[in-house]
Design a protein around this motif. Structure first.
Motif, mmCIF file in Angstrom:
data_model
loop_
_atom_site.group_PDB
_atom_site.id
_atom_site.type_symbol
_atom_site.label_atom_id
_atom_site.label_comp_id
_atom_site.label_asym_id
_atom_site.label_seq_id
_atom_site.Cartn_x
_atom_site.Cartn_y
_atom_site.Cartn_z
ATOM 1 N N LEU A 77 11.615 -26.691 -1.843
ATOM 2 C CA LEU A 77 12.440 -25.494 -2.026
ATOM 3 C C LEU A 77 13.886 -25.689 -1.571
ATOM 4 C CD1 LEU A 77 9.844 -22.731 -1.147
ATOM 5 C CD2 LEU A 77 10.905 -23.160 -3.370
ATOM 6 N N VAL A 78 14.196 -26.841 -1.008
ATOM 7 C CA VAL A 78 15.602 -27.193 -0.777
ATOM 8 C C VAL A 78 16.356 -27.189 -2.105
ATOM 9 C CG1 VAL A 78 17.121 -29.123 -0.163
ATOM 10 C CG2 VAL A 78 15.229 -28.485 1.348
ATOM 11 N N PHE A 79 15.655 -27.551 -3.185
ATOM 12 C CA PHE A 79 16.288 -27.693 -4.496
ATOM 13 C C PHE A 79 16.330 -26.352 -5.226
ATOM 14 C CE2 PHE A 79 14.317 -31.854 -3.582
ATOM 15 C CZ PHE A 79 15.480 -32.610 -3.520
ATOM 16 N N ASP A 80 17.506 -26.001 -5.719
ATOM 17 C CA ASP A 80 17.693 -24.688 -6.336
ATOM 18 C C ASP A 80 16.938 -24.559 -7.655
ATOM 19 O OD1 ASP A 80 19.294 -24.012 -4.201
ATOM 20 O OD2 ASP A 80 21.132 -24.670 -5.185
ATOM 21 N N ASP A 81 16.804 -25.659 -8.397
ATOM 22 C CA ASP A 81 16.017 -25.575 -9.630
ATOM 23 C C ASP A 81 14.563 -25.245 -9.350
ATOM 24 O OD1 ASP A 81 16.361 -28.463 -8.658
ATOM 25 O OD2 ASP A 81 14.574 -28.640 -9.910
ATOM 26 N N GLN A 82 14.044 -25.699 -8.203
ATOM 27 C CA GLN A 82 12.652 -25.393 -7.882
ATOM 28 C C GLN A 82 12.503 -23.944 -7.416
ATOM 29 O OE1 GLN A 82 9.917 -28.245 -6.520
ATOM 30 N NE2 GLN A 82 11.370 -29.938 -6.531
ATOM 31 N N MET B 50 27.958 -25.762 -4.583
ATOM 32 C CA MET B 50 27.359 -26.702 -5.526
ATOM 33 C C MET B 50 25.833 -26.653 -5.398
ATOM 34 S SD MET B 50 27.996 -30.806 -5.878
ATOM 35 C CE MET B 50 27.106 -31.774 -7.081
ATOM 36 N N GLU B 51 25.157 -26.446 -6.541
ATOM 37 C CA GLU B 51 23.708 -26.330 -6.500
ATOM 38 C C GLU B 51 23.055 -27.662 -6.130
ATOM 39 O OE1 GLU B 51 22.207 -22.945 -9.517
ATOM 40 O OE2 GLU B 51 23.188 -24.648 -10.496
ATOM 41 N N LYS B 52 21.964 -27.559 -5.388
ATOM 42 C CA LYS B 52 21.179 -28.739 -5.020
ATOM 43 C C LYS B 52 20.041 -28.864 -6.031
ATOM 44 C CE LYS B 52 20.991 -27.012 -0.736
ATOM 45 N NZ LYS B 52 22.217 -26.211 -0.623
ATOM 46 N N LEU B 53 19.997 -29.984 -6.755
ATOM 47 C CA LEU B 53 19.058 -30.138 -7.855
ATOM 48 C C LEU B 53 18.097 -31.297 -7.636
ATOM 49 C CD1 LEU B 53 21.542 -29.681 -10.853
ATOM 50 C CD2 LEU B 53 20.076 -27.941 -9.786
ATOM 51 N N SER B 54 16.874 -31.133 -8.116
ATOM 52 C CA SER B 54 15.882 -32.208 -8.127
ATOM 53 C C SER B 54 16.350 -33.319 -9.071
ATOM 54 C CB SER B 54 14.536 -31.682 -8.627
ATOM 55 O OG SER B 54 14.114 -30.561 -7.902
ATOM 56 N N PRO B 55 15.807 -34.520 -8.926
ATOM 57 C CA PRO B 55 16.198 -35.607 -9.825
ATOM 58 C C PRO B 55 16.024 -35.232 -11.299
ATOM 59 C CG PRO B 55 14.926 -36.469 -8.001
ATOM 60 C CD PRO B 55 14.883 -34.983 -7.870
ATOM 61 N N LEU B 56 17.091 -35.441 -12.065
ATOM 62 C CA LEU B 56 17.149 -35.210 -13.515
ATOM 63 C C LEU B 56 17.039 -33.737 -13.919
ATOM 64 C CD1 LEU B 56 15.012 -38.194 -14.913
ATOM 65 C CD2 LEU B 56 17.376 -38.194 -14.099
ATOM 66 N N THR C 131 17.342 -10.929 -2.405
ATOM 67 C CA THR C 131 18.505 -11.791 -2.572
ATOM 68 C C THR C 131 18.100 -13.224 -2.261
ATOM 69 O OG1 THR C 131 19.914 -9.963 -1.841
ATOM 70 C CG2 THR C 131 20.924 -12.139 -1.975
ATOM 71 N N ILE C 132 18.375 -14.128 -3.206
ATOM 72 C CA ILE C 132 17.980 -15.533 -3.063
ATOM 73 C C ILE C 132 19.225 -16.361 -2.796
ATOM 74 C CG2 ILE C 132 16.853 -17.506 -4.162
ATOM 75 C CD1 ILE C 132 16.176 -14.220 -5.697
ATOM 76 N N TYR C 133 19.122 -17.222 -1.798
ATOM 77 C CA TYR C 133 20.235 -18.085 -1.398
ATOM 78 C C TYR C 133 19.865 -19.552 -1.578
ATOM 79 C CZ TYR C 133 22.048 -13.865 0.853
ATOM 80 O OH TYR C 133 22.501 -12.586 1.102
ATOM 81 N N SER C 134 20.872 -20.370 -1.727
ATOM 82 C CA SER C 134 20.662 -21.805 -1.811
ATOM 83 C C SER C 134 20.333 -22.396 -0.449
ATOM 84 C CB SER C 134 21.911 -22.484 -2.384
ATOM 85 O OG SER C 134 21.750 -23.884 -2.420
ATOM 86 N N ASP C 135 20.876 -21.814 0.601
ATOM 87 C CA ASP C 135 20.761 -22.379 1.944
ATOM 88 C C ASP C 135 20.037 -21.416 2.883
ATOM 89 O OD1 ASP C 135 22.963 -20.610 1.670
ATOM 90 O OD2 ASP C 135 23.741 -21.304 3.598
ATOM 91 N N VAL C 136 19.486 -21.971 3.944
ATOM 92 C CA VAL C 136 18.737 -21.146 4.901
ATOM 93 C C VAL C 136 19.675 -20.310 5.772
ATOM 94 C CG1 VAL C 136 16.746 -22.685 4.946
ATOM 95 C CG2 VAL C 136 18.625 -23.063 6.562
ATOM 96 N N GLU C 137 20.950 -20.657 5.768
ATOM 97 C CA GLU C 137 21.922 -19.840 6.530
ATOM 98 C C GLU C 137 22.358 -18.607 5.744
ATOM 99 O OE1 GLU C 137 21.635 -23.837 7.934
ATOM 100 O OE2 GLU C 137 22.375 -23.169 5.972
ATOM 101 N N HIS C 138 21.965 -18.505 4.481
ATOM 102 C CA HIS C 138 22.256 -17.358 3.610
ATOM 103 C C HIS C 138 23.756 -17.201 3.344
ATOM 104 C CE1 HIS C 138 18.218 -15.447 5.107
ATOM 105 N NE2 HIS C 138 18.058 -16.555 4.411
ATOM 106 N N ASN C 139 24.401 -18.321 3.097
ATOM 107 C CA ASN C 139 25.833 -18.291 2.766
ATOM 108 C C ASN C 139 26.096 -18.492 1.271
ATOM 109 O OD1 ASN C 139 26.730 -17.973 5.471
ATOM 110 N ND2 ASN C 139 26.456 -20.172 5.837
ATOM 111 N N GLU C 140 25.180 -19.168 0.576
ATOM 112 C CA GLU C 140 25.405 -19.536 -0.827
ATOM 113 C C GLU C 140 24.476 -18.720 -1.734
ATOM 114 O OE1 GLU C 140 25.331 -23.872 -1.267
ATOM 115 O OE2 GLU C 140 25.610 -23.993 0.914
ATOM 116 N N LEU C 141 24.991 -17.622 -2.249
ATOM 117 C CA LEU C 141 24.204 -16.704 -3.063
ATOM 118 C C LEU C 141 23.815 -17.345 -4.404
ATOM 119 C CD1 LEU C 141 23.114 -13.808 -3.653
ATOM 120 C CD2 LEU C 141 25.383 -13.319 -4.624
#
Length: 406
Positions: free
Chosen positions: A271-276, A1-7, A54-64
């Motif tokens: 940068l925690v947020f995937d939209d950013q 599940m993507e991590k998104l900034s407010p709105l 390769t860009i990941y959602s998480d710093v552990e590089h599990n969520e492509l």
């Protein structure tokens, strides 16, 4: 599940496909390290293997999230299609000395909402019986003057707004659920009580209001900007130091400072947020940084010549990062300069509560000159608009001037 900034809407990663192999590995790394993520936070979410990023959602590089192919060298780099680097010089583009901005589409974005929303936005103060200082009105005055000057110079001017009503259809009451999600991120939202204590209800209301004027409003404006697809957007603001609930003239600060922001300096928390992550990549890959920095430096030079106020320093504030040649230009990850997809120049004018600007501000807009505190001044709003216009003209007519070829 993507991590998104407010709105924030979920990003469409396929929109980055147009940039495959359009930037070299060397240039990409250089832009990340010197502008977009000088702290190195971006690299925590990526792996470079040869010429593939390769860009990941998480710093552990599990969520492509996405794979971007970089060009190994300039010879193999594919051309950008319809973007701000695909350009020709102003000279020879049908412009003339009398119409130096012919062919440019410039969007004016007067900061804040104003009107009945000004106090909610915390962009309102009044000293005694003096006229109230409402920043949205000041910004609008500048934009109205700038529109005239820019059009005289040949530009086509478009706007994000022309009145003191919100662009967004949302209102604070519509954003209660979003406010609750921010305040209680680890709670099951369905199990939250219908009503909280008065203290918590106040926090909820304030959070919903801030989401309204700081977030929903800017996102609604972004839809307008991105639909117009202008060559340049100018975000116009006045700056201020802190003021009290009941300010006095004795509290006015002695001197204004000036700053112009370009997009960049994404923090680890952002940068925690995937939209950013997506926003950073879109801005970088579409090469908006070149005209952003160039126009910002040209406008800053005019600000220094006309006003001679010192630049902001931000020595103890990590959100702003010094870039380029001008001491007035900083990279900052503001919502507007991030999600407006064209080159964006975000200008902070003089301090509204500084001795050197306050009396000129409350004098209002006017033609000609007026005696203020024993000296003759033209309208500060005319002056600001002339600075913007002359800065853009200086940039557009220099040997590095850029006009978009769409």
């Amino acid at each position: 599940m993507e991590k998104l900034s407010p709105l924030a809407p979920p990003p469409d990663w396929t929109r980055l496909d147009q940039f495959q192999e359009t930037i070299t590995r060397e240039e990409f790394i250089q832009l990340i390290n010197t502008l977009y993520s000088p702290t190195g936070a971006f690299w925590r979410y990526t792996i470079i293997n040869g010429n593939e990023l390769t860009i990941y959602s998480d710093v552990e590089h599990n969520e492509l999230l996405y794979r971007l192919r970089l060009a190994p060298d300039q010879e193999s780099q594919l051309p950008l299609k319809a973007n701000w680097v695909s350009c020709i010089k102003t000279k020879g583009n049908g412009s003339s000395d009398s119409k130096p901005l012919k062919g440019l589409v410039i969007c004016l974005d007067p900061g804040h909402i104003g009107g009945k929303w000004a106090k909610m936005e915390e962009r309102f103060f009044q000293i005694g019986s003096d006229p109230p200082v409402i920043e949205a009105e000041l910004n609008m005055n500048v934009c109205r003057r700038a529109a005239h000057f820019l059009e005289e110079a040949g530009a086509r001017v478009v706007w994000t707004k022309k009145n003191y009503e919100p662009v967004t259809d949302l209102r604070p009451a519509d954003l209660r659920a979003d406010a609750l999600s921010l305040l209680f991120p680890f709670e099951n939202q369905e199990n939250l009580p219908y009503r909280f204590s008065d203290e918590i209800e106040k926090k909820i209301s304030l959070t919903a209001e801030r989401l309204f004027y700081r977030n929903a409003e800017i996102r609604a404006r972004a839809e307008i900007v991105n639909r117009f697809n202008p060559d340049l957007t100018i975000c116009v603001h006045f700056n201020a130091d802190k003021w009290s609930d009941h300010p006095t003239r004795e509290e006015l600060v002695q001197k204004s400072k000036l700053v112009v922001f370009v997009n960049g300096n994404y923090s680890e928390e952002e940068l925690v947020f995937d939209d950013q992550k997506w926003d950073l990549l879109y801005k970088l890959l579409s090469r908006t940084s070149v005209p952003e920095v160039e126009v910002s430096e040209a406008v800053a030079k005019e600000m220094e010549l006309v006003w001679n106020f010192p630049p902001e320093s931000y020595n103890n504030w990590s959100a702003a990062y010094k870039v380029g040649k001008s001491p007035y230009v900083f990279a900052r990850n503001l919502l507007a300069n991030r999600i407006y997809h064209c080159p964006v120049v975000f200008i902070e004018g003089p301090y509204m509560n500084a001795v050197d600007a306050y009396d000129r501000i409350i004098a209002g807009d006017y033609d000609g000159n007026k005696i203020i505190n024993g000296k003759s001044f033209k309208s500060i709003f005319v002056e600001y608009a002339e600075i913007i216009t002359q800065g853009i003209i200086s940039w557009a007519t220099s040997k590095e001037g850029i006009v978009v070829e769409k």
